[in-house]
Design an enzyme around this catalytic site. Sequence first.
Site, mmCIF file in Angstrom:
data_model
loop_
_atom_site.group_PDB
_atom_site.id
_atom_site.type_symbol
_atom_site.label_atom_id
_atom_site.label_comp_id
_atom_site.label_asym_id
_atom_site.label_seq_id
_atom_site.Cartn_x
_atom_site.Cartn_y
_atom_site.Cartn_z
ATOM 1 N N GLY A 1 79.097 115.212 -27.938
ATOM 2 C CA GLY A 1 78.804 113.781 -27.956
ATOM 3 C C GLY A 1 78.081 113.318 -26.716
ATOM 4 N N ARG A 2 78.133 114.130 -25.683
ATOM 5 C CA ARG A 2 77.410 113.755 -24.458
ATOM 6 C C ARG A 2 76.815 114.987 -23.794
ATOM 7 N NH1 ARG A 2 82.190 113.137 -20.005
ATOM 8 N NH2 ARG A 2 83.612 114.499 -21.125
ATOM 9 N N GLY B 1 82.223 117.627 -31.674
ATOM 10 C CA GLY B 1 80.832 117.989 -31.393
ATOM 11 C C GLY B 1 80.373 117.494 -30.035
ATOM 12 N N ARG C 1 74.970 122.656 -17.050
ATOM 13 C CA ARG C 1 76.051 123.626 -17.157
ATOM 14 C C ARG C 1 75.493 124.935 -17.717
ATOM 15 N NH1 ARG C 1 81.547 121.791 -20.061
ATOM 16 N NH2 ARG C 1 80.297 121.621 -21.936
ATOM 17 N N ASP D 1 89.123 122.291 -28.596
ATOM 18 C CA ASP D 1 87.679 122.136 -28.381
ATOM 19 C C ASP D 1 87.308 122.417 -26.928
ATOM 20 O OD1 ASP D 1 89.253 119.610 -28.268
ATOM 21 O OD2 ASP D 1 87.439 118.829 -27.353
ATOM 22 N N ASN D 2 88.300 122.593 -26.076
ATOM 23 C CA ASN D 2 88.026 122.901 -24.675
ATOM 24 C C ASN D 2 88.419 124.332 -24.330
ATOM 25 O OD1 ASN D 2 87.079 120.317 -24.289
ATOM 26 N ND2 ASN D 2 88.994 119.535 -23.463
ATOM 27 N N ASP E 1 78.976 106.619 -25.007
ATOM 28 C CA ASP E 1 77.587 106.330 -24.615
ATOM 29 C C ASP E 1 76.780 107.599 -24.357
ATOM 30 O OD1 ASP E 1 78.774 107.202 -22.312
ATOM 31 O OD2 ASP E 1 78.401 105.369 -21.149
ATOM 32 N N GLY E 2 77.446 108.753 -24.443
ATOM 33 C CA GLY E 2 76.736 110.010 -24.211
ATOM 34 C C GLY E 2 76.424 110.271 -22.745
HETATM 35 P P1 AMP Z 1 86.126 116.063 -23.624
HETATM 36 O O1 AMP Z 1 87.282 115.163 -23.333
HETATM 37 O O2 AMP Z 1 85.085 116.061 -22.553
HETATM 38 O O3 AMP Z 1 86.536 117.434 -23.980
HETATM 39 O O4 AMP Z 1 85.415 115.438 -24.890
HETATM 40 C C1 AMP Z 1 86.040 115.309 -26.137
HETATM 41 C C2 AMP Z 1 85.054 114.811 -27.155
HETATM 42 O O5 AMP Z 1 84.586 113.499 -26.832
HETATM 43 C C3 AMP Z 1 83.792 115.647 -27.294
HETATM 44 O O6 AMP Z 1 83.379 115.625 -28.629
HETATM 45 C C4 AMP Z 1 82.803 114.917 -26.417
HETATM 46 O O7 AMP Z 1 81.472 115.174 -26.789
HETATM 47 C C5 AMP Z 1 83.180 113.475 -26.686
HETATM 48 N N1 AMP Z 1 82.819 112.612 -25.548
HETATM 49 C C6 AMP Z 1 83.406 112.571 -24.350
HETATM 50 N N2 AMP Z 1 82.820 111.651 -23.558
HETATM 51 C C7 AMP Z 1 81.824 111.087 -24.265
HETATM 52 C C8 AMP Z 1 80.850 110.072 -24.003
HETATM 53 N N3 AMP Z 1 80.780 109.452 -22.837
HETATM 54 N N4 AMP Z 1 79.988 109.787 -24.989
HETATM 55 C C9 AMP Z 1 80.046 110.398 -26.173
HETATM 56 N N5 AMP Z 1 80.931 111.350 -26.482
HETATM 57 C C10 AMP Z 1 81.817 111.698 -25.547
HETATM 58 MG MG MG Z 2 85.431 119.018 -24.346
#
Ligand code: AMP
Ligand code: MG
Length: 492
Positions: free
Chosen positions: A90-91, A88, A174, A250-251, A123-124
């Site tokens: 998360g940030r 989901g 974005r 998820d990407n 930390d979002g």
């Molecule tokens: P990503 O690597 O950007 O595709 O992120 C993978 C997952 O980790 C997704 O669910 C993001 O929302 C979560 N995520 C990545 N970075 C953060 C962050 N700094 N704080 C909270 N969730 C994160």
């Molecule tokens: Mg992602």
Amino acid sequence: MPLSIAFDNSYARLPPRFYERVRPEAAPSPGLLVLNTTLADELGLDAEALASPEGVAVLSGTSVPAGADPMALAYAGHQFGHFVPALGDGRAVLLGEVTARNGRRLDLQLKGSGRTVFSRRGDGKAAVGPVLREYLVSEAMAAFGIPTTRSLAAVATGETVLRERPLPGAVLTRVASSHVRVGTFQYFAHRSDEDGVRRLADYVIDRLYPEIAGADAPYAALFASIVQRQARLVALWLSVGFVHGVMNTDNMAISGETIDYGPCAFLDAYDPSMVLSSIDRQGRYAYSRQPQIAQWNLARLGECLLPLLSEDRDQAVKIVVERLSGFAGDFEAAYFGRFLEKLGIADERPGDRELVTGLLAVMQMGRADFTLAFRRLADIIAPEADTEAFLSLFGANAGVEPWLAAWRARLAAGNRSPAEAASAMRATNPAIIPRNHQVEKALDAIVEGSDGSAYVRLLQAVTHPFDDRPEDVDLGRPPRAEERVAATFCGT
Ligand code: AMP
Ligand code: MG
């Protein structure tokens, strides 16, 4: 003019289990880093209003504009092959949807605006470097004509975020055709929520694939169309030497747009085994493995759709397997189509594909720079042209001359004049790509030295990638040995 955004939020009309409403966090001291005025205009948004304190408050998550319905989207995903049932946003926070001047519905999303229910231990937040990196690379991709999410703005928050070390925080705005991913389907399928899968599929058809709305077997047609768009997307990536770096499910956006620019980068020397992400120790997401991985991800999507395809499980599996087997053909057609354009060939003839593979083989052997080798071909179509600049890209014994002779003969036998072929090639083969060493240098100057001039210059160059600009030749050059950046790091 005060900022006004005409939101119409279709995702919010889906059932509440699809998302979690959340308010973005206020930034202590928001400051605009970069604003995409061209994109703002395409979205019918007033750039001046966006750049005003009121606009920057919105772009940093500090104030929520009228009509927005901020939410974090639920999704799951396979990360490096391992299934995670709840990822989901998360940030990231979806502010809402707007209609562009061309009629397309687009998501406006803030990335880095604080914690959500999906943040787990994160930390979002986002740091300035990765935010500006995504901004620059996504806008370069758009300039190449490759489907991608876009970047409307980057805003510094005035806050420090803790990564390996303290870093300045930022928020990216974005813009996407939709943020539905393969992992969104997986989220519902994993919960045996067939109704959720069906609603999501209907939503996606309505929003992203309206042409199949009336089809006899709409879900099979949907899957086939997604496979086709994804095959084409990966072919386009390869045509500019792009390595996504984290092709987790998820990407992978259902729209067929490139999404989630983390540790991505472009090849300098042509090396198909190149892995660019420091966290990808197995080479799962190497340059040349991307088609295979896309197909693997699509198989995961196909599994989610099984209950929609037929009540008979075997029949449903058959449909998925059959549609998936179309991937290779779709990919090859798109791949060779694009690479032949790169060679100036508009009318494919038997034997032409060997010209592509032949050049790539000598490039690999000679460790030639991928971008410059293609770019310089346009200058040497004529037999009497000076080939020095082209040949100098190849190491000794690469044996490129016989290839060159065959290619010239093929162009001469074609139905384009050399001038036509050259101008078509210059519109297909970029002179400037976001080279990793230049990107890192420009970002370092901002993070370490508060000097944005290199970034602004690089952004200007990569968003006009087909221009020959004498003042930018240094940006077009491959890195010297000591400039080479071996790995890129995740944006988190
Ligand atoms: P990503 O690597 O950007 O595709 O992120 C993978 C997952 O980790 C997704 O669910 C993001 O929302 C979560 N995520 C990545 N970075 C953060 C962050 N700094 N704080 C909270 N969730 C994160
Ligand atoms: Mg992602």
